[in-house]
Write an enzyme that holds these catalytic residues in place. Structure first.
Site, PDB file in Angstrom:
ATOM      1  N   CYS A  86       0.771  -1.187  -0.151  1.00 19.70           N
ATOM      2  CA  CYS A  86       0.092   0.076  -0.023  1.00 19.70           C
ATOM      3  C   CYS A  86       0.937   1.370  -0.074  1.00 19.70           C
ATOM      4  CB  CYS A  86      -1.045   0.059   1.267  1.00 19.70           C
ATOM      5  SG  CYS A  86      -1.941   1.314   1.616  1.00 19.70           S
ATOM      6  N   PHE A  87       0.847   2.062  -0.978  1.00 19.45           N
ATOM      7  CA  PHE A  87       1.920   3.237  -1.189  1.00 19.45           C
ATOM      8  C   PHE A  87       1.656   4.192  -0.052  1.00 19.45           C
ATOM      9  CE2 PHE A  87      -0.331   4.937  -5.547  1.00 19.45           C
ATOM     10  CZ  PHE A  87      -1.493   5.056  -4.604  1.00 19.45           C
TER      11      PHE A  87
END
Length: 261
Positions: free
Chosen positions: A14-15
């Protein structure tokens, strides 16, 4: 403070979680989230999440080599990542400068789940995903992120000074402030601007024609959000202050304290 800015790209799931963690590391100047190494041009978040575009959610990291190193950033990155079966959440470290290849490959050679190669393409994610956890503090992250800093900055001042975000126009307490005195760095009380040089305009920020001492500030080219701007930082503390316009300095109130004359 001296500056030598370099860039590395990291993909770790998840950036917005990775971005929030990396952005708080010493020496990291700027972070932006986006999509790397896919097969389509300028994808949306939904398209990337479908895994059909083959992009990885990725964080672009600009860092100052006088304060940190590529090795230090990667070691911190390796502490927080977990393997994922989805294509868009795959693990990766991508370089733009071929000189970084040897160091990266040496650090990840014992972890086959991490792909490491030259960057093949990067598209900035939509604006609503930039600094996502700062915009949505109600979200619980799977990564332990220190949201409260030891220097007791408010959340807004932390976002402005440390993460190079900017307060909303006309929201700053010094944007329309006329008292006589000195504006100082909120983190170390260094004198930066004088009320004598403050001007009024329609920018919605605290604006000055010049600093008290030109050596107290430094400027960097900022290429974020598809623009070219001249970012202004405090020389000693390195905090983000604002931007240099043609004939004045546009400064965030959240980066300043006011000392009455």
């Amino acid at each position: 403070m001296k500056y030598n800015i370099k860039t590395i790209y990291v993909a770790g799931g998840c950036f917005w979680e990775i971005e929030a963690y990396i952005s708080r590391l010493k020496g990291v100047i700027q972070t932006e989230v986006g999509y790397a190494n896919g097969i389509t041009h300028d994808p949306t978040y939904e398209q990337v999440a479908s895994d059909k575009t083959k992009h990885a959610e990725c964080v672009k990291v600009n860092y100052n080599t006088f304060e940190t190193s590529l090795e230090e950033i990667i070691k911190e990155f390796l502490k927080i990542i977990q393997p994922s079966e989805s294509t868009h959440h795959r693990l990766g470290i991508y370089w733009h400068d071929p000189k970084d290849a040897k160091s990266i490959l040496r650090l990840v050679n014992k972890n086959p789940s991490i792909e490491a190669h030259e960057l093949k393409g990067f598209y900035l994610a939509e604006n609503k995903y930039q600094k996502y956890l700062e915009k949505h503090p109600e979200i619980n992250s799977n990564i332990k992120i220190n949201m409260n800093q030891s220097d007791n900055l408010t959340l807004l001042s932390y976002q402005v000074t440390k993460l190079a975000m900017n307060e909303e126009a006309f929201s700053g307490k010094y944007a329309d402030f006329d008292e006589e005195g000195t504006y100082v760095d909120i983190t170390n009380n260094e004198e930066l601007f004088s009320s004598k040089d403050k001007i009024k305009n329609d920018s919605g920020y605290a604006c000055f024609t010049k600093p008290i001492n030109p050596d107290a500030i430094t400027s960097l080219r900022d290429f974020s959000y598809g623009m070219v701007r001249l970012e202004i930082r405090a020389q000693k503390s390195g905090i983000h202050l604002g931007y240099k316009k043609r004939d004045y300095y546009e400064i965030n109130s959240a980066a300043l304290k006011f000392v009455y004359k």
